[in-house]
Design an enzyme around this catalytic site. Structure first.
Site, short mmCIF file in Angstrom:
data_model
loop_
_atom_site.label_atom_id
_atom_site.label_comp_id
_atom_site.label_asym_id
_atom_site.label_seq_id
_atom_site.Cartn_x
_atom_site.Cartn_y
_atom_site.Cartn_z
N ASN A 80 0.86 -1.19 0.00
CA ASN A 80 0.00 0.00 0.00
C ASN A 80 0.90 1.24 0.00
O ASN A 80 1.83 1.35 0.80
CB ASN A 80 -0.91 -0.02 1.23
CG ASN A 80 -2.08 0.92 1.10
OD1 ASN A 80 -1.93 2.06 0.65
ND2 ASN A 80 -3.25 0.46 1.49
N HIS A 169 -10.76 -5.68 -5.11
CA HIS A 169 -9.51 -5.80 -4.35
C HIS A 169 -9.80 -5.98 -2.87
O HIS A 169 -10.92 -5.73 -2.40
CB HIS A 169 -8.64 -4.54 -4.53
CG HIS A 169 -9.21 -3.32 -3.86
ND1 HIS A 169 -10.24 -2.58 -4.40
CD2 HIS A 169 -8.91 -2.71 -2.68
CE1 HIS A 169 -10.54 -1.59 -3.59
NE2 HIS A 169 -9.76 -1.64 -2.53
N GLU A 185 -11.51 -12.23 20.61
CA GLU A 185 -11.87 -13.58 20.17
C GLU A 185 -10.88 -14.62 20.69
O GLU A 185 -11.25 -15.77 20.91
CB GLU A 185 -11.95 -13.63 18.64
CG GLU A 185 -13.10 -12.80 18.09
CD GLU A 185 -13.35 -13.00 16.61
OE1 GLU A 185 -12.65 -13.84 16.00
OE2 GLU A 185 -14.23 -12.32 16.07
N HIS A 305 -15.98 -13.17 8.67
CA HIS A 305 -17.17 -12.38 9.00
C HIS A 305 -17.54 -11.53 7.79
O HIS A 305 -16.66 -10.94 7.16
CB HIS A 305 -16.87 -11.38 10.13
CG HIS A 305 -16.48 -11.99 11.43
ND1 HIS A 305 -17.38 -12.51 12.31
CD2 HIS A 305 -15.27 -12.14 12.03
CE1 HIS A 305 -16.76 -12.94 13.40
NE2 HIS A 305 -15.47 -12.73 13.25
P1 H2U Z 1 -9.73 0.75 -0.26
O1 H2U Z 1 -10.59 1.26 -1.34
O2 H2U Z 1 -10.27 -0.51 0.37
O3 H2U Z 1 -9.37 1.80 0.71
O4 H2U Z 1 -8.37 0.22 -0.94
C1 H2U Z 1 -7.60 0.93 -1.84
C2 H2U Z 1 -6.23 1.03 -1.26
O5 H2U Z 1 -5.31 1.24 -2.31
C3 H2U Z 1 -6.07 2.20 -0.29
O6 H2U Z 1 -5.71 1.69 0.97
C4 H2U Z 1 -4.28 2.09 -1.88
C5 H2U Z 1 -4.96 3.05 -0.91
O7 H2U Z 1 -4.08 3.50 0.07
N1 H2U Z 1 -3.67 2.74 -3.02
C6 H2U Z 1 -2.31 2.62 -3.23
O8 H2U Z 1 -1.63 1.96 -2.45
N2 H2U Z 1 -1.73 3.24 -4.31
C7 H2U Z 1 -2.42 4.01 -5.19
O9 H2U Z 1 -1.84 4.53 -6.13
C8 H2U Z 1 -3.87 4.22 -5.02
C9 H2U Z 1 -4.53 3.50 -3.88
ZN ZN Z 2 -13.87 -13.42 14.23
#
Ligand code: H2U
Ligand code: ZN
Length: 359
Positions: A80, A169, A185, A305
């Protein structure tokens, strides 16, 4: 004042115990009869392009950190770019007062794309495509579990649940500490095992398989129930029939049947209000990490869950506010009523049915 008569859970308010969280939920099913003046309509269908080069989750697209994604054809895992947990951080140091305690937090955050296309969701994927996701989950659990005490796989689906990107994703956050849900838990399952000599959720699964009134779907290896203690209207619990500690322990066959039961559950969810159903879901299993004592884990049972926010329609959601924030969780529809509604829904996805009848 005591009231006389026979107790009917769908008519008479009561509180139910959640043994996994050691807390209670207020069930007030009679409230479902109250007049409803709110919205019932469906929001307009979103038109998501299959490929959008400006979407950072798409194959070949550039992400926030400047990296270009490979032309992936199945799942794709990356760090991320905006992680909530990082492997190195300055230690907070000893606390000077017991009311002001801090501890070190270390970890990693990953994003896993399920599929190269942005316009497909899990229930519309093939079993082979879902199986590839299960295998990747198991692989990540092993890799991050070698280092971290807790590896949390979770999916936020739909803008209503705070999902920022329609591309299919999930996220994976691994930490050097047990988060609150895991800790709660761990404690309740450990206590149950000490007291009764059985794994709480293995026993619970056997009970639900026999009682049947809260079953949504089942196959030879898996069960999905609206748990007896569910808080969210259509909350479900996905359980293996066998005692399994972690995702990576699933056999080849159990992974195939998991793909199948997920597809069936998520198809029913979409069919409930004929929309792509929003939810937050996540996997829980025995803790991991280099310091783990394996003999100290047998009270755990792997499970997932699903927490969907919707109550009456595609637009009317349940809020956990007011009494829930200040007293305790409350629900209107009984878990048995929710399970019956889900159980009776068709297993053909509504969009495929519409496409078939348009031909
Ligand atoms: P969510 O929509 O569940 O938040 O997931 C998207 C994730 O993708 C988010 O945590 C990451 C965001 O930080 N992301 C990247 O790591 N790089 C990017 O260029 C866009 C989004
Ligand atoms: Zn649980």
């Amino acid at each position: 004042m005591e009231s006389a008569g026979t107790f009917h859970p769908s008519e008479h308010q009561h509180i139910r115990y959640n043994p996994l969280r050691d807390e209670w939920v207020l069930v007030s099913a009679h409230r479902m009869k109250r007049p409803w003046q709110g919205q019932l309509e469906k929001p307009p269908e979103e038109d998501i392009p299959r490929y959008d080069p400006s979407n950072p989750l798409c194959p070949g697209a550039r992400r926030a950190n400047g990296e270009v994604n490979p032309a992936y054809e199945s799942t794709f895992l990356f760090d991320n770019d905006f992680p909530a947990l990082q492997p190195d951080a300055v230690e907070p140091g000893p606390s000077q007062h017991p009311l002001f305690r801090a501890k070190s937090a270390r970890g990693v955050c990953k994003v896993m794309c399920f599929h190269p296309w942005s316009d497909v969701t899990l229930p519309l994927m093939s079993l082979a495509e879902i199986r590839a996701i299960v295998d990747k989950w198991a692989e990540v659990m092993v890799d991050l579990g070698n280092i971290y005490q807790w590896v949390q796989i979770f999916e936020n689906k739909g803008a209503m649940m705070g999902c920022s990107n329609p591309h299919p994703h999930c996220q994976i956050w691994a930490s050097n500490f047990l988060p609150n849900e895991a800790k709660a838990e761990d404690g309740t399952q450990r206590q149950h095992c000490l007291q009764h000599g059985t794994s709480m959720l293995v026993e619970y699964g056997q009970q639900e398989a026999a009682r049947r009134e809260r079953l949504v779907v089942e196959n030879e290896n898996w069960l999905v129930v609206v748990p007896y203690w569910a808080v969210w209207p259509f909350q479900t619990l996905l359980l293996p029939r066998r005692h399994v500690l972690r995702l990576q322990d699933l056999t080849d066959q159990e992974r195939d049947t998991l793909a199948s039961i997920m597809k069936r559950l998520l198809t029913k969810y979409d069919n409930l209000f004929e929309i792509s159903f929003p939810y937050s879901m996540g996997w829980h299993g025995a803790p991991t990490g280099p310091h783990l004592r394996e003999e100290d884990c047998s009270h755990w049972q792997l499970h997932a869950h699903y927490y969907p926010p919707l109550l009456r329609s595609a637009t009317v959601r349940k809020f956990l506010v007011g009494y829930e924030m200040l007293a305790q969780a409350q629900r209107d529809l009984t878990p048995e009523q929710a399970a019956e509604r889900l159980r009776n829904l068709p297993e053909e996805h509504y969009t495929l049915k519409q496409a078939r009848s348009a031909q």
